[in-house]
Scaffold this motif. Structure first.
Motif, PDB file in Angstrom:
ATOM      1  N   LYS A  35       0.846  -1.185   0.000  1.00 34.78           N
ATOM      2  CA  LYS A  35       0.000   0.000   0.000  1.00 34.78           C
ATOM      3  C   LYS A  35       0.883   1.236   0.000  1.00 34.78           C
ATOM      4  O   LYS A  35       1.850   1.310   0.766  1.00 34.78           O
ATOM      5  CB  LYS A  35      -0.900   0.011   1.233  1.00 34.78           C
ATOM      6  CG  LYS A  35      -1.764   1.265   1.387  1.00 34.78           C
ATOM      7  CD  LYS A  35      -2.602   1.202   2.655  1.00 34.78           C
ATOM      8  CE  LYS A  35      -3.451   2.454   2.852  1.00 34.78           C
ATOM      9  NZ  LYS A  35      -4.262   2.384   4.092  1.00 34.78           N
ATOM     10  N   ASP A  92       0.560   5.519   0.298  1.00 43.09           N
ATOM     11  CA  ASP A  92      -0.384   6.589   0.601  1.00 43.09           C
ATOM     12  C   ASP A  92       0.336   7.911   0.787  1.00 43.09           C
ATOM     13  O   ASP A  92       1.548   7.963   1.004  1.00 43.09           O
ATOM     14  CB  ASP A  92      -1.245   6.248   1.826  1.00 43.09           C
ATOM     15  CG  ASP A  92      -0.437   6.196   3.117  1.00 43.09           C
ATOM     16  OD1 ASP A  92       0.776   5.967   3.058  1.00 43.09           O
ATOM     17  OD2 ASP A  92      -1.034   6.388   4.188  1.00 43.09           O
ATOM     18  N   TYR A 116      -3.154   3.801  -2.635  1.00 42.15           N
ATOM     19  CA  TYR A 116      -3.193   2.827  -3.720  1.00 42.15           C
ATOM     20  C   TYR A 116      -2.717   1.485  -3.167  1.00 42.15           C
ATOM     21  O   TYR A 116      -1.708   1.427  -2.455  1.00 42.15           O
ATOM     22  CB  TYR A 116      -2.291   3.255  -4.878  1.00 42.15           C
ATOM     23  CG  TYR A 116      -2.205   2.238  -5.994  1.00 42.15           C
ATOM     24  CD1 TYR A 116      -3.225   2.115  -6.916  1.00 42.15           C
ATOM     25  CD2 TYR A 116      -1.090   1.400  -6.110  1.00 42.15           C
ATOM     26  CE1 TYR A 116      -3.156   1.176  -7.947  1.00 42.15           C
ATOM     27  CE2 TYR A 116      -1.009   0.468  -7.136  1.00 42.15           C
ATOM     28  CZ  TYR A 116      -2.048   0.356  -8.046  1.00 42.15           C
ATOM     29  OH  TYR A 116      -1.986  -0.576  -9.051  1.00 42.15           O
ATOM     30  N   ASP A 176      -1.975  -2.708  -4.109  1.00 43.08           N
ATOM     31  CA  ASP A 176      -1.784  -3.720  -5.145  1.00 43.08           C
ATOM     32  C   ASP A 176      -1.068  -4.904  -4.503  1.00 43.08           C
ATOM     33  O   ASP A 176      -0.687  -4.852  -3.332  1.00 43.08           O
ATOM     34  CB  ASP A 176      -0.993  -3.156  -6.318  1.00 43.08           C
ATOM     35  CG  ASP A 176      -1.316  -3.882  -7.623  1.00 43.08           C
ATOM     36  OD1 ASP A 176      -1.875  -4.996  -7.565  1.00 43.08           O
ATOM     37  OD2 ASP A 176      -0.997  -3.348  -8.702  1.00 43.08           O
ATOM     38  N   SER A 204      -6.002  -4.567  -7.962  1.00 47.49           N
ATOM     39  CA  SER A 204      -5.559  -3.285  -7.415  1.00 47.49           C
ATOM     40  C   SER A 204      -6.751  -2.454  -6.956  1.00 47.49           C
ATOM     41  O   SER A 204      -7.860  -2.576  -7.492  1.00 47.49           O
ATOM     42  CB  SER A 204      -4.739  -2.517  -8.450  1.00 47.49           C
ATOM     43  OG  SER A 204      -5.514  -2.231  -9.595  1.00 47.49           O
ATOM     44  N   GLN A 205      -6.504  -1.605  -5.963  1.00 46.15           N
ATOM     45  CA  GLN A 205      -7.527  -0.744  -5.389  1.00 46.15           C
ATOM     46  C   GLN A 205      -6.933   0.641  -5.161  1.00 46.15           C
ATOM     47  O   GLN A 205      -5.723   0.787  -5.015  1.00 46.15           O
ATOM     48  CB  GLN A 205      -8.022  -1.309  -4.042  1.00 46.15           C
ATOM     49  CG  GLN A 205      -8.475  -2.741  -4.087  1.00 46.15           C
ATOM     50  CD  GLN A 205      -8.754  -3.309  -2.699  1.00 46.15           C
ATOM     51  OE1 GLN A 205      -8.772  -2.590  -1.702  1.00 46.15           O
ATOM     52  NE2 GLN A 205      -8.971  -4.612  -2.622  1.00 46.15           N
ATOM     53  N   TYR A 206      -7.813   1.628  -5.105  1.00 52.95           N
ATOM     54  CA  TYR A 206      -7.373   2.970  -4.728  1.00 52.95           C
ATOM     55  C   TYR A 206      -8.522   3.671  -4.024  1.00 52.95           C
ATOM     56  O   TYR A 206      -9.690   3.266  -4.140  1.00 52.95           O
ATOM     57  CB  TYR A 206      -6.891   3.770  -5.946  1.00 52.95           C
ATOM     58  CG  TYR A 206      -7.930   3.981  -7.017  1.00 52.95           C
ATOM     59  CD1 TYR A 206      -8.847   5.038  -6.956  1.00 52.95           C
ATOM     60  CD2 TYR A 206      -7.993   3.117  -8.119  1.00 52.95           C
ATOM     61  CE1 TYR A 206      -9.801   5.227  -7.944  1.00 52.95           C
ATOM     62  CE2 TYR A 206      -8.940   3.301  -9.109  1.00 52.95           C
ATOM     63  CZ  TYR A 206      -9.835   4.357  -9.018  1.00 52.95           C
ATOM     64  OH  TYR A 206     -10.782   4.538 -10.002  1.00 52.95           O
ATOM     65  N   THR A 210     -13.088   3.303  -1.014  1.00 52.07           N
ATOM     66  CA  THR A 210     -12.149   2.450  -1.745  1.00 52.07           C
ATOM     67  C   THR A 210     -12.805   1.959  -3.026  1.00 52.07           C
ATOM     68  O   THR A 210     -13.930   1.421  -2.996  1.00 52.07           O
ATOM     69  CB  THR A 210     -11.731   1.236  -0.897  1.00 52.07           C
ATOM     70  OG1 THR A 210     -11.190   1.685   0.345  1.00 52.07           O
ATOM     71  CG2 THR A 210     -10.693   0.405  -1.638  1.00 52.07           C
ATOM     72  N   THR A 268     -12.785  -0.688  -6.074  1.00 56.53           N
ATOM     73  CA  THR A 268     -12.302  -1.983  -6.548  1.00 56.53           C
ATOM     74  C   THR A 268     -12.989  -2.292  -7.871  1.00 56.53           C
ATOM     75  O   THR A 268     -13.946  -1.617  -8.264  1.00 56.53           O
ATOM     76  CB  THR A 268     -12.610  -3.106  -5.538  1.00 56.53           C
ATOM     77  OG1 THR A 268     -14.031  -3.363  -5.536  1.00 56.53           O
ATOM     78  CG2 THR A 268     -12.170  -2.711  -4.125  1.00 56.53           C
TER      79      THR A 268
END
Length: 250
Positions: free
Chosen positions: A123, A125, A140, A142, A149-151, A174, A176
């Motif tokens: 992560k 940030d 972010y 991954d 991946s997520q943000y 978040t 996804t």
């Protein structure tokens, strides 16, 4: 049986006699905790953690549980968790650098072993402390090839009260590939040690409310015991989520 024996040792530490605490500053924080559902208390999760702050953290600044957040200091940490019931072990490292301007950047790495499989998650940030007790950040996430991946973004603020200690408010969003996730949290600190709160989570296909309370028992400046209890409302799960821990600060 192994979990029960270890938990008995943890409770033995909690039973040590208390001495006067003077809220001395600290730079090192180490903790051991156990979290489980009351219906299956022997099948919980053990977590050990350590954090180092580059400059002293004031324990007199706000609730004891929030001293690290309110300090707004650069820090590094490590954690290890063990969940025997699911055969999952997690080892993690993280760090945050806070600039003089109160902008900050951070990173986190987690290695997860589950049965004969393993994976990694990281992560990144960054954000800004826009006053002495508030921050806003973007992140972010991954990981391994099978990790999506997520943000997202988050905001958090502690507000002082005149008659009680204050309230800790937080919210995160978040994104996804499946759904957008929303989390909202509010913890009212009746004293520096005791809080009651509400939480809400929306995972797209479902949502849930939570009620909770926590207590930070100061045994001395260097040693504390922590207790927390929560319940998911409108859930098929029985019982309560229970957490017990010990924290050392020096």
């Amino acid at each position: 049986m192994k979990n029960v024996t270890a938990l008995a040792l943890l409770l033995g530490f909690v039973g040590l006699p208390a001495v006067a605490a003077q809220d001395a500053a600290f730079q090192h924080e180490a903790g051991l905790s156990y979290n489980a559902n009351s219906e299956e208390f022997g099948d919980g999760i053990w977590n050990a953690k350590y954090r180092y702050y580059v400059s002293p953290v004031d324990q007199a600044n706000g609730p004891y549980a929030l001293n690290g957040f309110l300090a707004q200091k650069s820090n590094v940490g490590a954690n290890y968790s063990m969940f025997d019931a699911a055969d999952v072990d997690t080892l993690g490292f993280d760090g945050t650098y806070v600039f003089d301007s109160k902008w900050f950047v951070g990173g986190q790495f987690q290695r997860v072993e589950f049965g004969n499989n393993s994976g990694s998650v990281y992560k990144l940030d960054g954000g800004y402390f826009f006053n002495d007790s508030s921050k806003v950040a973007a992140f972010y996430i991954d990981g391994s090839d099978d990790f999506e991946s997520q943000y997202g973004a988050e905001v958090r603020s502690f507000i002082d009260f005149e008659t009680t200690t204050g309230i800790d408010l937080g919210a995160s969003w978040t994104h996804t590939d499946a759904d957008d996730l929303i989390n909202i949290n509010a913890d009212w600190y009746v004293t520096k040690a005791w809080s009651v709160g509400l939480g809400y989570a929306d995972v797209g296909s479902d949502d849930a409310f939570m009620v909770k309370t926590a207590y930070w028992l100061r045994m001395s400046d260097a040693f504390s015991a922590t207790f927390d209890l929560s319940k998911n409302l409108d859930s098929d799960a029985d019982g309560y989520n229970v957490g017990l821990g010990v924290v050392g600060r020096f």
